[in-house]
Scaffold this active site. Structure first.
Site, PDB file in Angstrom:
ATOM      1  N   SER A 133      -1.455  20.141  25.673  1.00 20.46           N
ATOM      2  CA  SER A 133      -0.677  19.323  24.695  1.00 20.46           C
ATOM      3  C   SER A 133       0.483  18.770  25.446  1.00 20.46           C
ATOM      4  CB  SER A 133      -0.309  20.188  23.463  1.00 20.46           C
ATOM      5  OG  SER A 133       0.569  18.962  22.574  1.00 20.46           O
ATOM      6  N   TYR A 146       4.349  27.696  18.741  1.00 22.26           N
ATOM      7  CA  TYR A 146       3.136  26.776  19.167  1.00 22.26           C
ATOM      8  C   TYR A 146       3.545  26.294  20.810  1.00 22.26           C
ATOM      9  CZ  TYR A 146       0.339  22.553  19.866  1.00 22.26           C
ATOM     10  OH  TYR A 146      -0.316  21.732  20.271  1.00 22.26           O
TER      11      TYR A 146
END
Length: 293
Positions: A133, A146
């Site tokens: 990501s 995260y």
């Protein structure tokens, strides 16, 4: 290419589903792995092989790789896509939940990679494609756990790339920006459940408003990630990273050039603005619903 075999995890929806379909059109025999095997029935209709796999269950992963090798004799591409975003203030997130996020996003990825590598080494070729990501290079409030998992995926991938290159195995990282999947809605729900009350409630409400809507209406479709994966899987010499999807390249460029404090201010301004836009959009949708009702 008909003898090439690809594994895609997290294939029951979104990026994983789109990637499985794309690799199938490229001539791969594709094994689609996910817990929600019932949702993969449409993939079976186009010749993809769905298998129920839980990346937090070692026996499940061992059995899966054994099945792939027994049926197809090889593994050419592993796309580690399974993952989720569990948001909340670091103070609020129970450590059991933090550990679970690492189990899914990092250790599941690492274990499945361990299981396919002996077969790739024997072949003298292979591709490990890790879906990271832009969150593996940047950060935001209420996303500590995260982002920690995605930073870990980036570092793990870099080390693997160097140690596997002499064996003919490429390691590639895909860094999605804003993608239109169910990920954001789930992350927003987790955020409100974890930090929607208490000291971080104001931040959580603003962030959740952004997560649970597409405030720009322009999040990229999952197909842009699938196309990048296909390039990584088939290029003679793939790039080490592909940053794709809305906002990915400019945000990463800003992170490279801005000092920490300046980037903090930029992220705060962006998140506040997007939250305001999302809140106004939600209000408009409620008014329209009331008028239709």
């Amino acid at each position: 290419m008909t003898d090439k075999v690809a594994i895609v995890t997290g294939a029951s929806s979104g990026i994983g589903e789109a990637t499985a379909r794309k690799l199938r059109t490229q001539g791969f025999t594709v094994y689609a792995a996910a817990r929600r095997v019932d949702r993969m029935a449409p993939l079976a209709e186009v010749g993809i092989r769905p298998v129920r796999v839980d990346v937090t269950d070692d026996a499940s992963m061992v059995g899966f790789v054994e099945q792939v090798v027994a049926e197809s004799g090889r593994v050419d591409v592993l796309v580690n896509n399974a993952g989720y975003g569990s948001y909340g203030a670091v103070e609020d997130v129970p450590l059991d939940e933090a550990r679970r996020q690492f189990e899914v996003n990092v250790f599941g990825l690492a274990r499945l990679t361990q299981l396919v590598l002996p077969h790739m080494r024997r072949q003298g070729s292979g591709r490990i494609v890790n879906i990271s990501s832009i969150g593996g290079k940047i950060y935001e409030p209420l996303g500590g756990w995260y982002h920690a998992t995605k930073f870990a995926v980036e570092g793990l991938s870099d080390s693997m790339r160097m140690e596997l290159a002499p064996l003919g195995i490429h390691v590639v990282v895909i860094q999605p920006g804003a993608i239109a999947t169910e990920w954001s809605g789930i992350a927003g729900q987790h955020l409100l459940a974890t930090s929607g009350q208490g000291a971080y409630a104001d931040q959580a409400e603003r962030a959740a408003a952004f997560f649970m809507a597409d405030p720009t209406g322009q999040a990229s479709p999952p197909s842009v990630i699938a196309n990048a994966v296909a390039k990584a899987a088939t290029a003679r010499r793939p790039r080490t990273r592909y940053a794709v999807g809305r906002g990915a390249k400019p945000i990463l460029a800003a992170r490279r050039v801005l000092p920490d404090r300046a980037f903090d201010r930029l992220m705060d301004a962006v998140l506040r603005n997007l939250s305001r836009v999302a809140t106004r959009q939600a209000a408009r949708e409620r008014r329209l619903a009331d008028q239709r009702g």
